[in-house]
Design a protein around this motif. Structure first.
Motif, PDB file in Angstrom:
ATOM      1  N   MET A  73       4.020   4.905  -7.554  1.00 56.43           N
ATOM      2  CA  MET A  73       4.570   5.035  -6.098  1.00 56.43           C
ATOM      3  C   MET A  73       4.549   3.840  -5.306  1.00 56.43           C
ATOM      4  O   MET A  73       4.824   3.755  -4.092  1.00 56.43           O
ATOM      5  N   THR A  74       3.828   2.621  -5.850  1.00 55.46           N
ATOM      6  CA  THR A  74       3.996   1.462  -4.897  1.00 55.46           C
ATOM      7  C   THR A  74       4.448   0.204  -5.801  1.00 55.46           C
ATOM      8  O   THR A  74       4.635   0.408  -6.981  1.00 55.46           O
ATOM      9  N   PRO A  93      -6.525   6.598  -5.803  1.00 53.02           N
ATOM     10  CA  PRO A  93      -5.494   7.011  -6.446  1.00 53.02           C
ATOM     11  C   PRO A  93      -5.672   6.212  -7.849  1.00 53.02           C
ATOM     12  O   PRO A  93      -6.506   5.195  -7.948  1.00 53.02           O
ATOM     13  N   LYS A  94      -5.431   7.165  -8.730  1.00 54.30           N
ATOM     14  CA  LYS A  94      -5.259   6.534 -10.114  1.00 54.30           C
ATOM     15  C   LYS A  94      -4.493   5.201 -10.204  1.00 54.30           C
ATOM     16  O   LYS A  94      -3.302   5.249  -9.636  1.00 54.30           O
ATOM     17  N   PHE A 101       0.779  -1.268   0.220  1.00 48.09           N
ATOM     18  CA  PHE A 101      -0.122  -0.048  -0.052  1.00 48.09           C
ATOM     19  C   PHE A 101       0.836   1.346  -0.195  1.00 48.09           C
ATOM     20  O   PHE A 101       0.347   2.385  -0.317  1.00 48.09           O
ATOM     21  N   TRP A 102       2.041   1.272   0.413  1.00 49.62           N
ATOM     22  CA  TRP A 102       2.758   2.420   0.825  1.00 49.62           C
ATOM     23  C   TRP A 102       3.997   2.510  -0.035  1.00 49.62           C
ATOM     24  O   TRP A 102       4.485   1.547  -0.753  1.00 49.62           O
ATOM     25  N   ASP A 113      -0.786   6.138 -11.127  1.00 48.49           N
ATOM     26  CA  ASP A 113      -0.234   6.735  -9.969  1.00 48.49           C
ATOM     27  C   ASP A 113       0.002   5.843  -8.911  1.00 48.49           C
ATOM     28  O   ASP A 113       1.376   5.797  -8.246  1.00 48.49           O
ATOM     29  N   PHE A 114      -0.771   4.873  -8.766  1.00 49.13           N
ATOM     30  CA  PHE A 114      -0.503   3.798  -7.813  1.00 49.13           C
ATOM     31  C   PHE A 114       0.707   2.858  -8.051  1.00 49.13           C
ATOM     32  O   PHE A 114       1.393   2.436  -7.258  1.00 49.13           O
TER      33      PHE A 114
END
Lengths: 221, 385
Positions: free
Chosen positions: B274-275, B266-267, B203-204, B270-271
């Protein structure tokens, strides 16, 4: 010999330019001017929350900090002073504004000097800053200057607003020049509550002698 | 390096068909998914534990022993076993039994659980979750290593002369991973005992997990189990694979958009940025997965989440074909050639038996006749006094 300081403006205004942004700008300009008298060179960064609206909503529902939001957090983390400005909607600060500050780590803004400002269409909202916004910034352990700024439509033509902007700016400069944030953080950072990775990812100290750490290493509760 | 899949056991409406599977259908499906994992050459299948709908996996050892019986090589594991709301005595017993039945093809991952209402259902309090988890594991660790345990703690009834049966297979406790996403105390406990540390990594942003894994590695070395590079690390990940990346994006997007936890947020692009989520061609998934070791150091186990968010069984099985045939073989080869030679081998029962006993035979405890308790007389087992 002057000292470089960073002022970060946060505006939750929605039009461009908005009166909310305008109010913050005027404070920031006064802070820069007054800073010179204290041998401070004040740089100004602006965070327009409308540009972060999507990422703020995502962070609220999924803990997911987007790239623009991360940049804003980094800016605040390094801010020496903050001007936070919001329109008033339905007798309260904009949800965009409160959402943004609710996402931040509890310890990100400890001891940072803040000027609070709000704009509204009617003077009936005048106490929103002191009655509502101060509580949020008290929770974040910021130090909010005594003078709150509020501008309803009629205030924009009233010289009284300029006087209050001067007062608030001076109060902020006095706190920045005194090094209040640095003193508190240098001498007392460990006395505030932190989590591993909080303060925008910078708080990495771990107390290996805590009761829980001893329990983790096979000790007794 | 081991590769596998982990499931949270969610029963989620398929946002494309609008259908929600029944519990019966989803439980049948998970057995097929696990069998498929072995068929396509994966090493590990792990299941979560939940005690509330819409999840089915309240009794993981029952499911895992069934899967172990239907497979030959697959390691069965958990993701996670609740070390807070389960009695550590029951964990010791159930997982030792699973270890025997699977002939050592099992391990388990411990976690605290973050669903507040679950705690009082089992007589616990989520506010005490961390000390409860730490104390419970301290006890569990002893129950698998000492034939007779006297114990007193803050949370559980004291034990006098208690023997957890059966003793672990070959008198070798199951390997334990400690899962955590933000708690240094859990990393510390994993390091103290020389156990594995697992970061779900879903998730992060990676920076968050990098900090905790680094701390675990440092403490693992501090406690003398080996170097920082030899610490045992597992990572989660999430992928959706199609031959062409545009098909992967198109097929997975409706499931992403309505997924539990991060859906409606989030889109997807984008996810992915970033993940660790990879949605794309086999090569894209390979490339992204290969970056993990650069961020976290060489590690022992890579798990993928493949069956959540309402993905229908047919799609999951197809995903496993692609994962097992086109992604994992390349990853094995690439990682083998890049891996630091100091890296520890992934934990298996055979390897650990060898480490413990060398060429000597493993201990096979035989109990003495029933005395009604373990307090009077000597050891309950014939080979010890």
């Amino acid at each position: 010999m002057t000292t470089q300081k960073q002022l970060v403006m946060v505006s939750a205004g929605t039009s461009d330019p908005s009166s909310t942004r305008l109010l913050a700008d005027r404070v920031a300009q006064r802070v820069a001017t007054l800073g010179v008298q204290k041998q401070l060179t004040v740089g100004i960064k602006t965070i327009e929350l409308r540009e972060l609206a999507g990422e703020i909503a995502n962070a609220l529902v999924s803990n997911h900090i987007g790239p623009k939001l991360q940049k804003a957090i980094d800016a605040l983390q390094h801010a020496d002073g903050i001007v936070a400005s919001t329109p008033v909607y339905k007798a309260g600060a904009s949800g965009l504004f409160t959402s943004f500050f609710q996402i931040l780590d509890n310890d990100l803004l400890i001891a940072k000097p803040v000027v609070l400002a709000a704009t509204a269409g009617t003077a009936r909202h005048a106490l929103v800053v002191d009655d509502q916004m101060r509580g949020l910034f008290a929770y974040l352990r910021t130090v909010v200057v005594p003078t709150s700024l509020f501008a309803a439509t009629e205030d924009w033509t009233d010289p009284g607003l300029n006087k209050r902007i001067d007062r608030a700016a001076l109060e902020l400069v006095a706190l920045i020049a005194a090094g209040f944030e640095k003193t508190v953080r240098d001498d007392s950072w460990g006395r505030y509550q932190h989590e591993f990775g909080s303060a925008g990812g910078t708080e990495l100290s771990i107390d290996l002698d805590s009761d829980l750490m001893k329990l983790a290493a096979g000790g007794q509760a | 390096m081991q590769f596998g899949i982990f499931s949270v056991s969610d029963i989620t409406r398929d946002p494309v068909s609008g259908e929600t599977p029944s519990e019966a259908e989803r439980i049948d499906a998970i057995v097929q998914i696990a069998e498929k994992a072995e068929e396509v050459g994966l090493d590990v299948f792990a299941i979560g534990e939940h005690h509330n709908p819409p999840f089915f996996s309240s009794a993981p050892t029952t499911l895992l022993s069934h899967i172990a019986a239907r497979t030959k090589k697959l390691i069965v594991s958990t993701a996670t076993t609740l070390i807070t709301t389960n009695d550590p005595v029951r964990i010791a017993e159930e997982y030792a039994m699973l270890q025997h039945l699977s002939k050592g093809r099992m391990d388990l991952m411990l976690g605290r659980g973050n669903t507040a209402p679950v705690y009082p259902w089992f007589g616990q309090d989520i506010r005490q979750s961390l000390p409860l988890a730490l104390e419970n594991y301290n006890l569990l660790h002893r129950l698998w290593r000492e034939d007779v345990v006297d114990w007193e703690g803050k949370f559980r009834t004291p034990l006098q002369g208690f023997t957890s049966t059966p003793r672990p297979l070959d008198d070798l406790p199951p390997f334990v991973w400690h899962g955590s996403i933000r708690t240094p105390e859990i990393a510390e406990q994993a390091a103290f005992y020389g156990d594995g540390f697992f970061a779900n990594n879903i998730f992060w942003p990676k920076e968050h997990y990098m900090r905790l894994i680094k701390f675990y590695r440092q403490r693992y070395a501090h406690y003398g189990h080996g170097t920082e590079k030899q610490a045992i690390v597992g990572l989660g990940g999430q992928a959706y694979i199609a031959k062409r990346s545009q098909d992967a994006l198109k097929e997975f997007r409706p499931y992403f958009n309505e997924a539990p936890v991060y859906g409606h947020g989030p889109k997807m692009e984008d996810f992915m940025e970033m993940t660790p989520l990879s949605v794309g061609s086999p090569q894209e998934v390979i490339d992204k997965t290969l970056t993990f070791r650069e961020h976290f150091g060489d590690y022992q186990r890579q798990m993928f989440l493949m069956d959540h968010a309402g993905l229908p069984l047919k799609m999951v099985l197809n995903q496993l074909d692609l994962l097992g045939e086109e992604v994992v073989p390349v990853l094995r080869k690439e990682i083998e050639s890049r891996q630091d030679p100091e890296t520890a081998k992934p934990p298996t029962h055979a390897l650990r038996v060898k480490e413990k006993y060398g060429d000597e035979p493993a201990r096979q405890p035989k109990p003495n006749a029933n005395r009604g308790d373990n307090v009077t007389g000597g050891s309950p087992y014939q080979d010890t006094e």
